[in-house]
Design an enzyme around this catalytic site. Structure first.
Site, PDB file in Angstrom:
ATOM      1  N   GLU A 170      -1.722  16.129   7.535  1.00 37.25           N
ATOM      2  CA  GLU A 170      -0.609  15.595   8.316  1.00 37.25           C
ATOM      3  C   GLU A 170       0.645  16.456   8.183  1.00 37.25           C
ATOM      4  OE1 GLU A 170      -0.368  11.410   7.116  1.00 37.25           O
ATOM      5  OE2 GLU A 170      -1.811  10.914   8.667  1.00 37.25           O
ATOM      6  N   ASP A 212      -8.478   5.378   7.536  1.00 37.25           N
ATOM      7  CA  ASP A 212      -7.130   5.215   6.977  1.00 37.25           C
ATOM      8  C   ASP A 212      -6.771   3.750   6.724  1.00 37.25           C
ATOM      9  OD1 ASP A 212      -4.606   5.739   6.114  1.00 37.25           O
ATOM     10  OD2 ASP A 212      -3.790   6.329   8.054  1.00 37.25           O
ATOM     11  N   GLU A 253       0.055  -1.693   5.222  1.00 35.92           N
ATOM     12  CA  GLU A 253       0.491  -0.954   6.413  1.00 35.92           C
ATOM     13  C   GLU A 253      -0.237  -1.429   7.672  1.00 35.92           C
ATOM     14  OE1 GLU A 253      -0.253   3.249   6.008  1.00 35.92           O
ATOM     15  OE2 GLU A 253       0.159   3.662   8.117  1.00 35.92           O
TER      16      GLU A 253
HETATM   17  C1  GCV Z   1       2.137   8.929   3.150  1.00 38.58           C
HETATM   18  C2  GCV Z   1      -1.241   7.239   6.803  1.00 38.58           C
HETATM   19  C3  GCV Z   1       0.152   6.674   6.810  1.00 38.58           C
HETATM   20  C4  GCV Z   1       1.162   7.710   6.347  1.00 38.58           C
HETATM   21  C5  GCV Z   1       0.740   8.200   4.952  1.00 38.58           C
HETATM   22  C6  GCV Z   1      -0.653   8.803   5.071  1.00 38.58           C
HETATM   23  C7  GCV Z   1      -1.191   9.281   3.735  1.00 38.58           C
HETATM   24  O1  GCV Z   1      -1.385   8.181   7.809  1.00 38.58           O
HETATM   25  O2  GCV Z   1       0.453   6.211   8.092  1.00 38.58           O
HETATM   26  O3  GCV Z   1       2.412   7.099   6.309  1.00 38.58           O
HETATM   27  O4  GCV Z   1       1.643   9.144   4.452  1.00 38.58           O
HETATM   28  O5  GCV Z   1      -1.539   7.807   5.547  1.00 38.58           O
HETATM   29  O6  GCV Z   1      -1.934   8.531   3.128  1.00 38.58           O
HETATM   30  O7  GCV Z   1      -0.879  10.375   3.332  1.00 38.58           O
END
Ligand code: GCV
Length: 670
Positions: free
Chosen positions: A274, A347, A375
């Site tokens: 990411e 995720d 989340e």
């Molecule tokens: C910390 C998901 C979440 C992100 C998070 C990522 C990760 O994509 O939406 O906010 O980033 O996981 O676990 O690195």
């Protein structure tokens, strides 16, 4: 005039009585599951003096309401290396002995004894021997420098970076105590999307002040590091892990950290994921990157937790990518590296099959990462007790060495030899008085700790002990609320993403439904249509042999079970198959009807939760009662919103009526 004066005095004293009475019963949730302050002045002795043992003595002295307790540190006990287990023997009328071979073990034993007392399980003879399943039981905080928390829903960060190291908030100790009481022994303080500033000298001194508070509670401090730190804060021209200057920079940095935090745990790293930098930026592998950091930490006994959460925009099925990228590296990591793998291949969705990486790397330690902050599960506005989700994954059979090779056994080092084992949970804590926003969200922090200690505890056992410690032991309260907790995750799966659907969330905020979401220029794998693939023929992601072939990442017989639409468990049907709308389900209904029924069942369940909660009003304090009551109301409203949005949207493809016996939508698709 005199009467008025007298009346005023009366009024004032009435006010004071009411004020203090209310205060005595007011419950803002800050106490968590811990015993409320008492002073029984119990007789407690220990055969050693040590800051950790002193806490155990203090806790028992004030909270234990029974005969004398002896704490015995016996380094020669026959427990596993570095094991923080304990034994408890005795009874509350004659006296109790707690033995352990580490000070932490004694502290855990003390908290266990108090747990037995609080839950009313301390009658009769106590004979207990416990050892933690995992060596490292860690909370990962996604906390930022500015006090915000990525995916945090309980206020701001607990860490007051502005005032540290001079001002040390009392909340750090309360946090450490809560963690120690459930066996958590590590905390990574900052976000995996890591700001390199956290490892500058100025910030290390702040982290050291927190570590000083954690230490006596047996909690090690970890930091997330940014792979480009040598360039960003070190003034180097590269962060290439094979460059000698870069390697020296990290060694010097590790030396500095250990001068300030002698028991520092190690680094947590999100690399080439990411948008985060990583070794691949220099044509190197994850193993090159992890090993370079591991070399720097090794002389001090630190570890590297290297995350496997990787997926490229241009890549194959996202669910396959971590496996494809990491399994070829098996055996290449140094022995103080562990790969941190999210429980499922995508995720933290409300339901995913376990990640096929578990069991796939025989020569590399793997640790599981759960998300405690919800989340994708209603955040702190809705409620879903997460122990069923965690257990489902931990008890899933990987078949890597035949039947019974569960994820828990693989990660706890029972199948392949591992130099050490670990488990992590992304924390749901914040500055809110009750720590977790939703009062019932405390149960998720609690159950993570308990399962990290013993993954074989059942969600029911854990809910039972949490409710009794947090509210009351009255069964008229405990039994119905426990049933509600146990049903809550499945209810959420039903009203959000039943039958293996996943990632139907609104763009970025991940709270509400947006199965139609389209953002011009966005990565395909960040859009719901990538996952549901609804069309006029059917719905679901074909990961079978005729699709992305992700099923082949699992061992036999699972791969065959998942591959065949007739044997694939229905909860994963649309995860692995693009099934036709008229596909016949076990219920006898068509897939379309079943989908509508599941959405409806989720909403009905929320309505039931409201009824259950309203009935328990007499048993608990008004504050927490009304807080949960209003959140459950919101949850039912939002569940209906989810149902209507998804059913109306998918109906555009199925072109079939919503079964007439079900409730009609109250929202329209617009
Ligand atoms: C910390 C998901 C979440 C992100 C998070 C990522 C990760 O994509 O939406 O906010 O980033 O996981 O676990 O690195």
């Amino acid at each position: 005039m005199e009467t008025l004066f007298k009346d005023r005095k009366l009024l004032l004293s009435t006010f004071l009585i009411l004020f203090f009475a209310a205060g005595a019963f007011a419950e803002d949730g800050s106490r968590l599951w811990l015993p409320s302050e008492k002073n029984y002045d119990a007789e407690v002795t220990a055969n050693v003096q040590n800051p950790t043992v002193d806490i155990a003595v203090r806790e028992l002295r004030s909270q234990w309401n029974g005969a004398p307790v002896r704490l015995i540190l016996e380094r020669a006990r026959r427990r596993r290396k570095a094991d923080d287990g304990f034994g408890i023997i005795g009874n509350r009328t004659r006296g109790v002995t707690i033995e352990a071979n580490t000070p932490q073990g004694l502290l855990y034993g003390a908290y266990h004894l108090l747990r037995l007392q609080q839950t009313g399980e301390d009658d009769g003879h106590i004979y207990i021997s416990e050892s933690p399943a995992y060596d490292y039981r860690i909370l990962n905080h996604w906390d930022n420098l500015d006090g915000s928390i990525e995916r945090g829903y309980a206020g701001k960060s607990l860490w007051q970076w502005d005032e540290l190291p001079d001002v040390v908030s009392p909340r750090y100790e309360e946090y450490a105590r809560a963690n120690a009481s459930i066996g958590i022994n590590g905390a990574a303080l900052n976000n995996v999307n890591a700001n390199p500033i956290f490892i500058t000298t100025e910030y290390l001194k702040k982290a050291a002040a927190i570590a000083d508070v954690f230490r006596p509670y047996g909690i090690k401090t970890f930091l997330s590091v940014n792979f480009s730190s040598p360039v960003l804060i070190g003034g180097l021209e590269t962060s290439d892990p094979l460059n000698a200057d870069v390697q020296k920079w990290w060694k010097d940095k590790a030396d500095e950290i250990y001068r300030l935090i002698p028991d520092f745990g190690g680094f947590l790293v999100k690399a080439n994921s990411e948008g985060q930098p990583g070794p691949q930026d220099f044509g190197r592998t994850h193993a090159d990157g992890a090993n370079m950091l591991a070399e720097a930490l090794k002389p001090h006994g630190g570890i590297v937790m290297w995350r496997a959460f990787v997926y490229a925009a241009s890549g194959d099925d996202r669910a396959k990518q971590a496996y494809d990228e990491f399994t070829p590296l098996d055996g290449q990591f140094l022995d103080n590296v562990i790969i941190q793998v999210k429980n499922g291949p995508i995720d933290f969705q409300p339901r995913e099959p376990f990640s096929p990486l578990f069991g796939a790397m025989k020569y590399t330690p793997l640790m599981i990462e759960f998300q405690i902050t919800r989340e994708y599960l209603g955040q702190s506005r809705q409620f879903a007790y997460l122990a069923p989700l965690y257990s489902e994954c931990l008890q899933a059979d990987t078949y890597c060495e035949g039947e019974g090779s569960t994820v828990a056994k693989v990660t706890a080092g029972h199948i392949y030899r591992q130099p050490f084992t670990a488990i992590a949970g992304v924390a749901n804590t914040g500055s809110d008085a009750n720590w977790t926003g939703h009062p019932l969200g405390q149960a998720d922090w609690y159950c993570f700790g308990r399962l990290a200690w013993n993954p074989d505890l059942t969600p029911e056992q854990i809910a039972d002990e949490w409710l009794k410690q947090t509210f009351t032991t009255d069964s008229a309260f405990v039994e119905p609320v426990k049933r509600m907790m146990l049903a809550s995750r499945e209810a959420m799966v039903n009203y959000m993403m039943p039958l293996g659907l996943h990632h139907l969330f609104a763009w970025n905020e991940h709270y509400g439904p947006e199965p139609w979401c389209y953002v011009p220029g966005a990565r395909a794998d960040w859009l719901p249509s990538y996952y549901h693939k609804a069309d006029t023929v059917g719905i679901g992601f074909n990961r079978s042999e005729t699709g992305s072939r992700a099923v082949f990442q699992y061992y036999s017989p699972l791969r065959e079970t998942f591959n065949d639409i007739e044997t694939c468990p229905e909860e994963y049907l649309l995860w692995f198959h693009h099934a036709p709308w008229d596909y016949r389900m076990h219920s006898g209904r068509t897939l379309w009807s079943e989908l509508c029924y599941r959405y409806q069942a989720g909403v009905y369940a929320c309505r039931e939760f409201q009824k259950v909660w309203d009935k328990i009003e007499p048993y608990i304090d008004h504050e927490r009662f009304s807080d949960v009551q209003s959140r459950l109301r919101q949850q039912t409203a939002d569940a209906t919103w989810w149902k209507d949005a998804c059913v109306l949207y998918f109906q555009k493809f199925s072109r079939r009526p919503i079964p007439y016996e079900l409730e009609r939508p109250i929202h329209n698709i617009e």
